[in-house]
Design an enzyme around this catalytic site. Sequence first.
Site, short mmCIF file in Angstrom:
data_model
loop_
_atom_site.label_atom_id
_atom_site.label_comp_id
_atom_site.label_asym_id
_atom_site.label_seq_id
_atom_site.Cartn_x
_atom_site.Cartn_y
_atom_site.Cartn_z
CG HIS A 11 45.96 41.38 44.25
ND1 HIS A 11 45.41 40.54 45.19
CD2 HIS A 11 45.39 41.04 43.06
CE1 HIS A 11 44.55 39.73 44.61
NE2 HIS A 11 44.51 40.01 43.32
CG HIS A 53 37.64 39.10 44.13
ND1 HIS A 53 37.21 37.82 44.45
CD2 HIS A 53 38.70 38.94 43.31
CE1 HIS A 53 37.99 36.94 43.86
NE2 HIS A 53 38.91 37.59 43.17
O1 G3P Z 1 44.54 39.99 37.67
C1 G3P Z 1 45.29 39.49 38.70
C2 G3P Z 1 44.45 39.01 39.84
O2 G3P Z 1 43.70 40.07 40.34
C3 G3P Z 1 43.56 37.87 39.48
O3 G3P Z 1 42.98 37.24 40.55
O4 G3P Z 1 40.98 36.63 41.82
O5 G3P Z 1 42.53 38.36 42.70
O6 G3P Z 1 41.07 38.87 40.77
P1 G3P Z 1 41.85 37.82 41.49
MG MG Z 2 41.69 40.85 40.30
#
Ligand code: G3P
Ligand code: MG
Length: 248
Positions: A11, A53
């Site tokens: 992630h 992000h």
């Molecule tokens: O797509 C999964 C995840 O990345 C979504 O949440 O806020 O970490 O981009 P975020």
């Molecule tokens: Mg994400």
Amino acid sequence: MTLKIPKIIGHRGCAAYAPENTLEGLHTAADMGVEWVEFDVKLTKDHIPVLFHDDTLERTTNGHGLVAETTYEDIKQLEAGSWFGDSFAGIKIPTLEEAIDVLIDRNLGLNLEIKPCPGREKETAEVALDILSQYWDDHERLLISSFSHVSVEVARDMATDWYRDLVLPPEWPENWAELADYLDVSAIGVEGNNCTRDQINELLALKKPIMAYTINDPDRARLLQSWGVDSFFSDAPDVVKDGLLTVH
Ligand code: G3P
Ligand code: MG
């Protein structure tokens, strides 16, 4: 062509071990043996796609203000590693092109999340897909996603035969199933830490892979897997892997 989503996706790169959305994070994921990474892409003021992000610069850089109001020339001067740890001082915000280079070099698959600043849903998708189309050939290892149905719609129209998914926020829109159908998604994303078994059952009715974000607790991963969740976005892929019943 078959979409080959792995059980675990790093992630924002590998966000527990390296600053999120950086080239170092991609290398860290590859070093750990992670098969795919997810990262977030948004546009600078002058429409350069970068890995980032938040809408604002403060949390992860020494800059201030909105990404959408900062040119790439200014973005590239910023430092994006110190907030995470002294050993990462000096790290820069990468462009999408720089990140693709690393992915290809390290043989990583990609879930590219289109993360538009408000009002830039269409153009962010257009620019990111245009760049990807120039460099990325392995479409069994590429998934385009977004919380924004407008961005996913651009993907459907611009890159019809690429795989895409809609990511649901913690509060699902009432018409989520219609949206998934309209966008002809290949998978669906869900917030995995607070979702209920009933909700997962609703998603199972789609008969598409279910991808849960952001799971760092191996016990939660195992429970979700027993409910039918297929893939897990994790900041700590090594930790979550230990919780899963099957990893392939
Ligand atoms: O797509 C999964 C995840 O990345 C979504 O949440 O806020 O970490 O981009 P975020
Ligand atoms: Mg994400």
